[in-house]
Design a protein around this motif. Sequence first.
Motif, mmCIF file in Angstrom:
data_model
loop_
_atom_site.group_PDB
_atom_site.id
_atom_site.type_symbol
_atom_site.label_atom_id
_atom_site.label_comp_id
_atom_site.label_asym_id
_atom_site.label_seq_id
_atom_site.Cartn_x
_atom_site.Cartn_y
_atom_site.Cartn_z
ATOM 1 N N UNK A 76 0.835 -1.203 0.000
ATOM 2 C CA UNK A 76 0.000 0.000 0.000
ATOM 3 C C UNK A 76 0.873 1.257 0.000
ATOM 4 N N UNK A 77 1.935 1.247 0.813
ATOM 5 C CA UNK A 77 2.827 2.408 0.848
ATOM 6 C C UNK A 77 3.491 2.618 -0.515
ATOM 7 N N UNK A 109 -0.474 -2.296 -11.695
ATOM 8 C CA UNK A 109 -0.149 -3.687 -11.385
ATOM 9 C C UNK A 109 0.417 -3.831 -9.984
ATOM 10 N N UNK A 110 1.140 -2.803 -9.520
ATOM 11 C CA UNK A 110 1.708 -2.877 -8.175
ATOM 12 C C UNK A 110 0.612 -2.877 -7.117
ATOM 13 N N UNK A 111 -0.515 -2.220 -7.420
ATOM 14 C CA UNK A 111 -1.614 -2.184 -6.461
ATOM 15 C C UNK A 111 -2.223 -3.534 -6.206
ATOM 16 N N UNK A 112 -2.240 -4.386 -7.210
ATOM 17 C CA UNK A 112 -2.850 -5.704 -7.066
ATOM 18 C C UNK A 112 -1.973 -6.681 -6.277
ATOM 19 N N UNK A 113 -0.739 -6.272 -5.982
ATOM 20 C CA UNK A 113 0.134 -7.157 -5.210
ATOM 21 C C UNK A 113 -0.374 -7.298 -3.787
ATOM 22 N N UNK A 114 -0.983 -6.247 -3.249
ATOM 23 C CA UNK A 114 -1.467 -6.301 -1.862
ATOM 24 C C UNK A 114 -2.715 -7.166 -1.773
ATOM 25 N N UNK A 116 -6.787 -7.903 -3.891
ATOM 26 C CA UNK A 116 -7.573 -7.646 -5.088
ATOM 27 C C UNK A 116 -8.439 -6.402 -4.913
ATOM 28 N N UNK A 117 -9.007 -6.242 -3.715
ATOM 29 C CA UNK A 117 -9.863 -5.082 -3.461
ATOM 30 C C UNK A 117 -9.076 -3.784 -3.556
ATOM 31 N N UNK A 121 -9.542 -0.637 -6.226
ATOM 32 C CA UNK A 121 -9.687 0.756 -5.779
ATOM 33 C C UNK A 121 -8.554 1.610 -6.345
ATOM 34 N N UNK A 122 -7.351 1.073 -6.304
ATOM 35 C CA UNK A 122 -6.175 1.786 -6.810
ATOM 36 C C UNK A 122 -6.312 2.078 -8.304
#
Length: 401
Positions: A76-77, A109-114, A116-117, A121-122
């Motif tokens: 997230x960071x 793509x980096x957002x989906x590493x954390x 799926x939700x 949103x990202x």
Amino acid sequence: MVRRAKINLNRLGNKTDLLLKFNYASSILSFVLGVICTFFINVEGTIPFIFFWYTGLNLLNVLLFKYHRNLTVMAIFTSILSWVSTVVISLFSGGIESPFIFVLAIIVLAGYVSTRLFGKVYMYVILSSILIIFFLGHFYPEHFRTEIPIASKEIFSLISLLFAVYLLGYIFGKNLLETHRSLFLSKEEIEIKIKEKENLLSEVHHRVKNNLQTVSSLLNLQSRNTKNGKVKELTKSSQNRVLSMAIIHEMLYLKQNISKIDFRSYVQGLTDYLIKSANADKKNIEVQIDIPDIQLGIDTAIPLGLLINEAFTNSIKYAFNETNKGLVDIELKRTDNPEEYKLRISDNGTGFTKQVNIKKAKSLGLKLIHNLARQLHGSARRLNTGHGTGYEVIFKDVQKH
């Protein structure tokens, strides 16, 4: 449970490796771009500061992860830091016309590493950011200025595209290819193991069938070595019960589906065998089978086959004593309850001379019919057909429960 936990750990490890690789690569590239902007293409102000700022905070993020080991926090960071940095650099390098804005499409793509939700949103945040950049630059162009000198625009466009392509191709693209290859190899390994287990289970069915036939042969040999008619009859009944189970294992061995059998074919084979077995009395018995195309599991087929064996054998032995010709009907259909089936077995023979309660009967065959019906989570009762003898069995496919 152990296998699922292992898969989850592997998946977590892959996510961690991907995000760390992205953080290291993007930090190094940002530092290099900051140096190029400051010392080679005369870009001053916000853009080089953001490049250095991103490098420092992102490496600090990685360092903190070594202590807290929380992948979601780091992801997230990283996502927020990448989003803010890219938006600011795009605003100060041409807005919607900035070549650096393409990096926004990659960092999704980096957002989906954390999770799926968060990834979803990202993605919507980035889409909204692109629209905001467009409308701000369109309606308030006087408030935006580019820090890129005219002579350095082509160089800045080049390094921006190289930055974007490297992140997309080397970091995410390479990881996607490695993941696909890993999944392909895992799929092949699983298919090989499944095939091995199917072959092993098929061989087990084959050996069980052979062992049951051996037991049947021993019973037959025992029957021949005794002159007691009652013992012969009991031995023959036991032999038929054993062979009714052997037929099921033989069908599972010969067919590709090693967990379910075509029940109509099984009943046809079983009744054919029982009629041939009783051929010493030269009885002409016709069998009408009304069973739909249905696949039943072995846990249902074996007790149901034994039940049919008992009812059918009773008809052959007792229903047609006055005549050697008769008819036996076997019907199977679903009830109003989609999980239940109704089996009816009836003949046009002489029938019982008096009412017989299946639950309280002293006959081993009738006791078996009752107990086998209970084993199938159902019940059995005698039908009052007016002629002959009939049984109705309500049961469930126990493999589903």
